[in-house]
Write an enzyme that holds these catalytic residues in place. Structure first.
Site, short mmCIF file in Angstrom:
data_model
loop_
_atom_site.label_atom_id
_atom_site.label_comp_id
_atom_site.label_asym_id
_atom_site.label_seq_id
_atom_site.Cartn_x
_atom_site.Cartn_y
_atom_site.Cartn_z
N ASP A 1 0.68 -1.19 0.10
CA ASP A 1 0.11 0.06 0.17
C ASP A 1 0.79 1.42 0.21
O ASP A 1 1.90 1.34 0.84
CB ASP A 1 -0.97 -0.15 1.23
N ILE A 2 0.52 2.23 -0.89
CA ILE A 2 1.28 3.41 -0.87
C ILE A 2 1.23 4.32 0.41
O ILE A 2 2.20 4.97 0.65
CB ILE A 2 0.80 4.21 -2.23
N ASN B 1 -13.12 -2.69 2.61
CA ASN B 1 -13.97 -1.36 2.43
C ASN B 1 -14.98 -1.66 1.08
O ASN B 1 -14.47 -1.63 0.15
CB ASN B 1 -13.35 -0.26 2.54
N GLY C 1 -15.61 3.37 3.51
CA GLY C 1 -14.22 3.80 3.35
C GLY C 1 -13.69 3.42 2.01
O GLY C 1 -12.25 3.53 2.11
N GLN C 2 -14.24 2.98 1.10
CA GLN C 2 -13.66 2.51 -0.37
C GLN C 2 -13.19 4.01 -0.96
O GLN C 2 -14.23 4.68 -1.34
CB GLN C 2 -14.57 1.61 -0.91
N HIS D 1 -10.42 -4.92 -3.37
CA HIS D 1 -9.13 -5.14 -3.12
C HIS D 1 -9.16 -5.37 -1.54
O HIS D 1 -10.11 -5.01 -0.79
CB HIS D 1 -8.24 -3.77 -2.94
N HIS E 1 -7.29 -5.39 2.10
CA HIS E 1 -6.17 -5.14 2.85
C HIS E 1 -5.65 -6.28 3.70
O HIS E 1 -6.53 -6.85 4.33
CB HIS E 1 -6.38 -3.95 3.63
P1 DGP Z 1 -9.59 1.85 0.17
O1 DGP Z 1 -9.61 3.12 1.22
O2 DGP Z 1 -10.05 0.58 1.04
O3 DGP Z 1 -10.18 1.99 -1.03
O4 DGP Z 1 -8.13 1.48 0.17
C1 DGP Z 1 -7.32 1.99 -0.98
C2 DGP Z 1 -6.00 1.82 -0.62
O5 DGP Z 1 -5.26 2.01 -1.89
C3 DGP Z 1 -5.23 3.03 0.22
O6 DGP Z 1 -4.92 2.32 1.34
C4 DGP Z 1 -3.90 3.62 -0.74
C5 DGP Z 1 -4.02 2.60 -1.60
N1 DGP Z 1 -3.44 3.34 -2.72
C6 DGP Z 1 -4.24 4.16 -3.61
N2 DGP Z 1 -3.53 4.47 -4.65
C7 DGP Z 1 -2.53 3.66 -4.68
C8 DGP Z 1 -1.20 3.40 -5.66
O7 DGP Z 1 -1.41 4.04 -6.71
N3 DGP Z 1 -0.41 2.60 -5.25
C9 DGP Z 1 -0.71 1.76 -4.11
N4 DGP Z 1 0.41 0.99 -4.03
N5 DGP Z 1 -1.55 2.03 -3.16
C10 DGP Z 1 -2.51 2.73 -3.88
#
Ligand code: DGP
Length: 114
Positions: free
Chosen positions: A30-31, A87, A93-94, A100, A102
């Protein structure tokens, strides 16, 4: 070109720190990590939310949880435990509209979540 960031990661158009890849799913870091270990597992096929899943996805879901288990063991999380979160929608919280899972670990998780 897809506008979905996770489809673009799955297609190799955007970079990510990938820790597992096979024909059905991709796991990457996760980023914006919320725990020492914070990975995201996505199906390669575009599925917007959990609400789109049907019984036909049973095999995919079995595979998803088999891979989560494998990665959790590889990261040494099997003894202390970890959290798996999906989420769904705005109030869930999506923020990314591609299903995806987590995988969070490496610290003690709180309940209830924020
Ligand atoms: P959610 O809030 O459940 O939709 O989680 C989305 C997650 O995705 C959040 O924790 C940050 C991650 N994320 C968003 N954009 C990127 C990206 O471009 N690369 C990566 N590795 N993670 C990302």
């Amino acid at each position: 070109m897809s506008e979905c960031i996770f489809c673009r990661i799955a297609a190799g158009e955007l970079s990510a720190d990938i820790v597992h890849e096979d024909d059905q799913v991709l796991v990457f870091k996760d980023i914006t990590p919320q725990a020492p270990i914070h990975l995201l597992l996505i199906p390669k096929r575009h599925v917007s939310t959990l609400l789109e899943l049907t019984e036909e996805d049973g095999e995919l879901l079995t595979h998803v949880f088999t891979v989560i288990r494998k990665v959790a063991v590889e990261y040494g999380l099997s003894k202390k435990g970890f959290r798996t979160v999906i989420n769904t929608g705005d109030e869930g919280g999506q923020t990314v509209g591609h299903l995806h899972f987590h995988l969070l670990g490496g610290r003690h998780m709180q309940w209830p979540p924020g």
